[in-house]
Design a protein around this motif. Structure first.
Motif, PDB file in Angstrom:
ATOM      1  N   UNK A 395       0.827  -1.205   0.000  1.00 34.48           N
ATOM      2  CA  UNK A 395       0.000   0.000   0.000  1.00 34.48           C
ATOM      3  C   UNK A 395       0.863   1.258   0.000  1.00 34.48           C
ATOM      4  N   UNK A 396       1.877   1.280   0.852  1.00 37.72           N
ATOM      5  CA  UNK A 396       2.708   2.486   0.950  1.00 37.72           C
ATOM      6  C   UNK A 396       3.457   2.756  -0.347  1.00 37.72           C
ATOM      7  N   UNK A 397       3.891   1.709  -1.051  1.00 37.00           N
ATOM      8  CA  UNK A 397       4.599   1.902  -2.322  1.00 37.00           C
ATOM      9  C   UNK A 397       3.636   2.318  -3.429  1.00 37.00           C
ATOM     10  N   UNK A 398       2.461   1.691  -3.474  1.00 42.54           N
ATOM     11  CA  UNK A 398       1.482   2.035  -4.513  1.00 42.54           C
ATOM     12  C   UNK A 398       1.030   3.484  -4.393  1.00 42.54           C
ATOM     13  N   UNK A 399       0.910   3.991  -3.168  1.00 35.90           N
ATOM     14  CA  UNK A 399       0.497   5.380  -2.983  1.00 35.90           C
ATOM     15  C   UNK A 399       1.506   6.363  -3.579  1.00 35.90           C
ATOM     16  N   UNK A 400       2.771   5.978  -3.615  1.00 34.48           N
ATOM     17  CA  UNK A 400       3.797   6.851  -4.201  1.00 34.48           C
ATOM     18  C   UNK A 400       3.602   7.016  -5.705  1.00 34.48           C
ATOM     19  N   UNK A 422     -11.951   7.269  -3.389  1.00 37.10           N
ATOM     20  CA  UNK A 422     -12.282   6.835  -2.028  1.00 37.10           C
ATOM     21  C   UNK A 422     -11.372   5.696  -1.579  1.00 37.10           C
ATOM     22  N   UNK A 423     -11.082   4.781  -2.494  1.00 34.76           N
ATOM     23  CA  UNK A 423     -10.204   3.658  -2.152  1.00 34.76           C
ATOM     24  C   UNK A 423      -8.765   4.122  -1.941  1.00 34.76           C
ATOM     25  N   UNK A 424      -8.324   5.114  -2.723  1.00 37.65           N
ATOM     26  CA  UNK A 424      -6.997   5.679  -2.491  1.00 37.65           C
ATOM     27  C   UNK A 424      -6.910   6.319  -1.111  1.00 37.65           C
ATOM     28  N   UNK A 425      -7.935   7.073  -0.752  1.00 41.52           N
ATOM     29  CA  UNK A 425      -7.938   7.742   0.553  1.00 41.52           C
ATOM     30  C   UNK A 425      -7.969   6.730   1.694  1.00 41.52           C
ATOM     31  N   UNK A 426      -8.733   5.658   1.520  1.00 44.67           N
ATOM     32  CA  UNK A 426      -8.797   4.635   2.558  1.00 44.67           C
ATOM     33  C   UNK A 426      -7.437   3.956   2.714  1.00 44.67           C
ATOM     34  N   UNK A 427      -6.775   3.707   1.599  1.00 41.88           N
ATOM     35  CA  UNK A 427      -5.462   3.064   1.664  1.00 41.88           C
ATOM     36  C   UNK A 427      -4.448   3.968   2.355  1.00 41.88           C
ATOM     37  N   UNK A 430      -5.105   3.793   5.993  1.00 40.20           N
ATOM     38  CA  UNK A 430      -4.623   2.517   6.534  1.00 40.20           C
ATOM     39  C   UNK A 430      -3.107   2.534   6.719  1.00 40.20           C
ATOM     40  N   UNK A 431      -2.381   3.120   5.771  1.00 41.03           N
ATOM     41  CA  UNK A 431      -0.921   3.189   5.901  1.00 41.03           C
ATOM     42  C   UNK A 431      -0.523   4.027   7.107  1.00 41.03           C
ATOM     43  N   UNK A 432      -1.252   5.122   7.335  1.00 40.51           N
ATOM     44  CA  UNK A 432      -0.938   5.964   8.492  1.00 40.51           C
ATOM     45  C   UNK A 432      -1.155   5.199   9.787  1.00 40.51           C
TER      46      UNK A 432
END
Length: 712
Positions: A395-400, A422-427, A430-432
Motif C-alpha cells: 500500500x505504501x509503495x502504490x500510494x507513491x 475513495x479507495x486511495x484515501x482509505x489506503x 490505513x498506511x498511516x
C-alpha cells in the motif's frame, strides 16, 4: 679403541668441500705410522665455503698430498688409510669412500647432485629483534627450532572458517593451498575432515568458557527459544539464547545451544531438550523468564517445564516464567484487523499485480514513471495475504505512484482495476494507522535489543490508537479496530507484568506514566488496575527482601530489629529500671508512631522523576544507585534484561540457513551446532554486544518477514 677426526678433501672443480672422517688405530704396533699423521684437531661441522678455504684445516703429511701419486709418505699412510678413511657429505650426511687412491670424481659428482644443496635456511635471511627482561636486545630468530607450527595454523584456519561462514572444503581449494605454500614451502596439506575435527575442538573450548561466564554472573538469566526446520535437510533445530546483565551492568546476549530436535516437535520433546540444556549450563536456579512465541506446542512446553522446577527457585513462584513474544502477538493483532478490510484494498492489489505480471507491462510502468518525473526508486511488490507487513509495504509503495496508475489508465484499455478516489484515501489512512504498528514491530525485532522498560508506553499507544479508530466514520476501520482490540485484550494481561515492572524501574517514569495512561485505557476500572500493579510490585520487592536481606523487616531508614530489642533490654538492665518497664514500653510506642517506616520502594517513588531524554542510560543509573537501593537494583538487573520477543533467537536461524545452504545440506547436526554457537562466541570476543557480525545483521523488514514465516 678408535679416535675419529674429520678433514676436508679438496673438490676444487665444484668449489665444494666434503668432510673426511679418519679412523686411527691407537695400538702400540702402529705408533710409528700414527706419528706420521699429525692431524689438526679441528672438526669440520658444515660445508658451504670453497675448497681452498678448507685446506689449512687438514695440515697433515698424508693430507698435504691430496691427489694421486703424492709424496714419498703416500705408501705408508695409504696402507693405514686404505681401510678407514671415509668421506661424508656435509649436506645430506652420505658416507662415501675417501681414500686418495679412489680419486675425487665420485665426490664431485655427488656434490653436484646432492638434493640438500638447494634448501636454504631462511631464518638466517631475516633478522628479528626482541627485548629481554634485563633491557638488552637480542636476535630472536637465531634459534634452530622450527617456527612454523602446523597445530597453530590449523586452529587459526578453523577460526577463520567459523567466523566468516566459509565451507569446510575451503581448506582444499587450490588457491588457498598455493597461498599457504607461498608462505611456507614445507606446509602440510589439510583436509576437510581435519578442519572439522579442529572446529569441534574449538567448540568444546569456547563452550567451557561460555559456561564459566554464565556461572560467574550474579543476576538471573532470561532465555529465549524457538524452533526452526532446515529446508534443505528437513530437520528441526531449537536455539536457546541467554540474556543477562553482567557484573559490570552491561546487557549481554549469548547463544547456549543450537540443538537438533528429532520429530515430532511436541511440547514434551521440546521441554526435555530445553530442560537438559538449562541443567547442563547450571542456570536452572537462576532462570527468570522463557520467551517463546504463541504456538500450542510452546504452551505445553512451558506447563511441563514449570513442573520440573521448584517454585521457590523462580520469581513469584513461576508467575513470570512464561513470557510471550510481543512481536508475534502484534502480528496476530494486525492480521486479524486486516482480514476485515481485505475488500477495501483489493483494487490496489489487482493494480499492482497487473503491472508486475509481465516484463512488458513493468517496462511500460517504468516509462510512465519517467515521463511524469517521479523520482521514487521503490519497486512495486505484491503482498502475501498472511504477512501483514507485506500488505503495508504494498500500500505504501502504490500510494507513491498514484499519478502513474492514473496516467496508465488513459493509455491501456486492458487496465480496468484503477482504484477510486475513495479507495486511495482509505489506503492512505490505513498506511498511516499501520505505520505505528510497523515501527513497534521494528522495535520488537531489533537484534541489538533494548531494555524492557521501553515497551510499555508503546503498547499503550497502540491501544489508545485503536480506541480512536472506534470513533471513525468509516465502517471498515471501525470493524477492524473492534477485532484488533479483542485480540489485544486477550494477550495483554499475560505480558504486561514484565513491562509494568520495567516501567516502574525507570526513574524517568515510575508510577507517573501508569497513572497517566491507565485512565485512558481502563476508564472506570482504573483504580482497580493501578492497585493491582502496585500490589504486584510490592509483593515482588518483598520476595527479594526475604531472599537478600538478613532481616525481612529491614527498611532504608532502619527499624527495631531483634538485635535492637536486645540492645534496649541491655540498657534497661544496666540502668536497673525493671520497675519502669511498662512505662518505658508505653513511652516508646507513642513516639514510634511519629517515625513512619518507609521501604526502599516508597522512598524511590517519593523522589522526583528524572527528565525524559533519549540519551538516558538506565543501566548506568542503577549501577550508580545500587548502594542507595540495593533490593530494587537487584530487581532491575533481573527484569531489565528480559527480552520481549524471540527475534534474538530467530537471528540464529539466519546463520543456520547460510550454513545449511543447498550446497552444504549434508552437514551433521553436531558440526552445525558447533559452527553457529562458536561463531557467536567468537564475535562476542570481538566486542560485539550480541555476537553477530555486521554482515549477518538483517534489516528490520527481513526480521519481520522471518518472524512471521516461523509462525506459519
Amino acid at each position: 679403541m678408535e679416535n675419529e677426526q674429520r678433514v676436508d678433501l679438496d673438490v676444487s672443480e665444484t668449489n665444494e668441500s666434503v668432510g673426511v672422517r679418519v679412523g686411527m688405530d691407537m695400538t702400540a704396533e702402529n705408533n710409528d705410522t700414527t706419528a706420521e699423521l699429525e692431524l689438526d684437531s679441528t672438526t669440520v661441522e658444515q660445508g658451504g665455503g670453497s675448497g681452498s678455504g678448507r685446506r689449512g684445516r687438514g695440515n697433515t703429511t698424508a693430507g698435504a698430498s691430496k691427489k694421486r701419486g703424492a709424496g714419498s709418505e703416500g705408501s705408508s699412510s695409504g696402507r693405514l688409510l686404505g681401510k678407514e678413511v671415509q668421506a661424508i657429505c656435509n649436506y645430506c650426511g652420505l658416507v662415501m669412500q675417501g681414500h686418495y687412491s679412489q680419486g675425487t670424481n665420485h665426490l664431485i659428482n655427488h656434490a653436484k647432485r646432492c638434493p640438500r644443496r638447494s634448501i636454504k635456511n631462511v631464518q638466517q635471511m631475516h633478522l628479528s629483534f626482541s627485548s629481554k627482561a634485563d633491557g638488552t636486545t637480542v636476535l630472536s630468530n637465531c634459534s634452530t627450532e622450527p617456527k612454523w607450527d602446523m597445530a597453530t595454523v590449523r586452529v587459526f584456519i578453523a577460526r577463520m572458517i567459523v567466523m566468516h561462514e566459509l565451507p569446510l572444503p575451503f581448506v582444499e581449494y587450490i588457491g588457498f593451498y598455493e597461498l599457504l605454500k607461498l608462505l611456507q614451502p614445507s606446509i602440510e596439506t589439510i583436509s576437510r575432515n581435519t578442519i572439522k575435527v579442529e572446529i569441534l575442538k574449538l567448540y568444546d573450548i569456547e563452550k567451557t568458557k561460555a559456561m564459566s561466564v554464565l556461572e560467574a554472573c550474579d543476576s538471573r538469566i532470561a532465555v529465549t527459544t524457538d524452533m526452526w526446520t532446515a529446508g534443505n535437510q528437513k530437520k528441526g533445530y531449537m536455539v536457546v539464547t541467554a540474556h543477562y546483565i553482567d557484573n559490570s551492568w552491561v546487557l549481554r546476549s549469548r547463544i547456549m545451544r543450537f540443538i537438533y530436535v528429532p520429530a515430532p516437535h511436541s511440547g514434551e520433546v521440546m521441554c526435555n531438550e530445553l530442560y537438559e540444556c538449562l541443567m547442563e549450563w547450571n542456570i536452572d536456579r537462576k532462570l527468570s523468564t522463557v520467551t517463546v512465541d504463541n504456538c500450542s506446542a510452546n504452551e505445553s512446553m512451558i506447563d511441563l517445564l514449570l513442573g520440573k522446577f521448584s517454585a521457590s527457585s523462580m520469581i513469584m513462584g513461576g508467575k513470570f516464567l512464561h513470557m510471550r513474544c510481543c512481536a508475534h502477538i502484534l502480528n496476530l493483532i494486525v492480521k486479524d484487523g486486516l482480514s476485515v478490510i481485505h475488500k477495501e484494498v483489493e483494487k490496489i492489489r489487482e493494480s499492482v499485480h497487473y503491472w508486475t505480471a509481465t516484463p512488458s507491462r513493468f517496462e511500460k510502468f517504468e516509462a510512465a514513471k519517467k515521463q511524469l518525473g517521479v523520482k521514487e526508486t521503490k519497486n512495486l511488490a505484491l503482498d502475501c495475504k498472511t504477512r501483514w507487513n507485506s500488505t503495508y509495504f504494498m500500500l505504501s509503495t502504490a500510494l507513491l505512484y498514484k499519478d502513474v496508475f492514473i496516467r496508465l489508465k488513459e493509455r491501456d484499455r486492458n487496465y480496468t482495476s484503477l482504484p477510486s478516489e475513495l479507495e486511495w484515501n482509505f489506503s492512505k489512512l490505513m498506511c498511516d494507522y499501520l505505520k505505528s504498528f510497523y515501527k513497534l514491530t521494528e522495535l520488537f525485532s531489533g537484534t541489538r535489543y533494548p531494555t524492557s522498560n521501553l515497551f510499555f508506553s508503546k503498547i499503550c499507544e497502540i491501544r489508545l490508537s485503536m480506541n480512536a479508530w472506534l470513533q471513525s466514520p468509516i465502517e471498515g476501520l471501525k470493524n477492524m479496530a473492534t477485532k484488533m482490540i479483542a485480540k489485544y485484550d486477550k494477550y495483554w494481561d499475560v505480558i504486561h507484568g514484565v513491562l509494568v515492572v520495567g516501567t516502574l524501574l525507570d526513574p524517568r517514569r515510575k508510577m507517573l506514566l501508569i497513572n497517566f495512561l491507565f485512565p485512558k485505557i481502563y476508564g472506570e476500572r482504573v483504580e482497580f488496575e493501578i492497585e493491582r500493579v502496585h500490589k504486584l510490585f510490592v509483593d515482588l520487592v518483598h520476595q527479594y527482601e526475604v531472599k537478600y536481606s538478613s532481616n525481612a523487616n529491614w527498611g532504608v531508614n532502619g527499624s527495631a530489629s531483634s538485635e535492637g530489642a536486645e540492645a534496649d533490654d541491655s540498657i534497661m538492665v544496666n540502668l536497673d529500671l525493671y520497675e519502669m518497664a511498662d512505662e518505658w514500653e508505653s513511652f516508646r510506642n507513642q513516639n514510634s508512631q511519629n517515625n513512619h517506616f518507609k521501604t526502599e520502594f516508597e522512598l524511590y517513588l517519593e523522589e522526583s522523576t528524572l527528565p525524559s531524554t533519549s540519551q538516558f542510560d538506565i543501566l548506568s543509573w542503577w549501577k550508580n544507585n545500587q548502594g542507595k537501593y540495593p533490593i530494587l537494583a537487584k530487581i532491575a538487573r533481573d527484569f531489565l534484561a528480559i527480552p520481549v520477543s524471540t527475534v534474538a533467537s530467530e537471528s540464529a536461524f539466519s546463520t543456520g540457513g547460510r550454513h545449511l545452504s543447498p550446497h552444504r545440506s549434508r552437514l551433521q547436526p553436531s558440526i552445525v551446532e558447533a559452527l553457529v554457537c562458536t561463531q557467536n562466541w567468537f564475535w562476542l570476543d570481538h566486542n560485539l554486544k550480541d555476537g553477530i557480525p555486521e554482515e549477518a545483521i538483517l534489516s528490520a523488514e527481513q526480521l519481520i518477514d522471518e518472524s512471521l514465516m516461523s509462525e506459519l
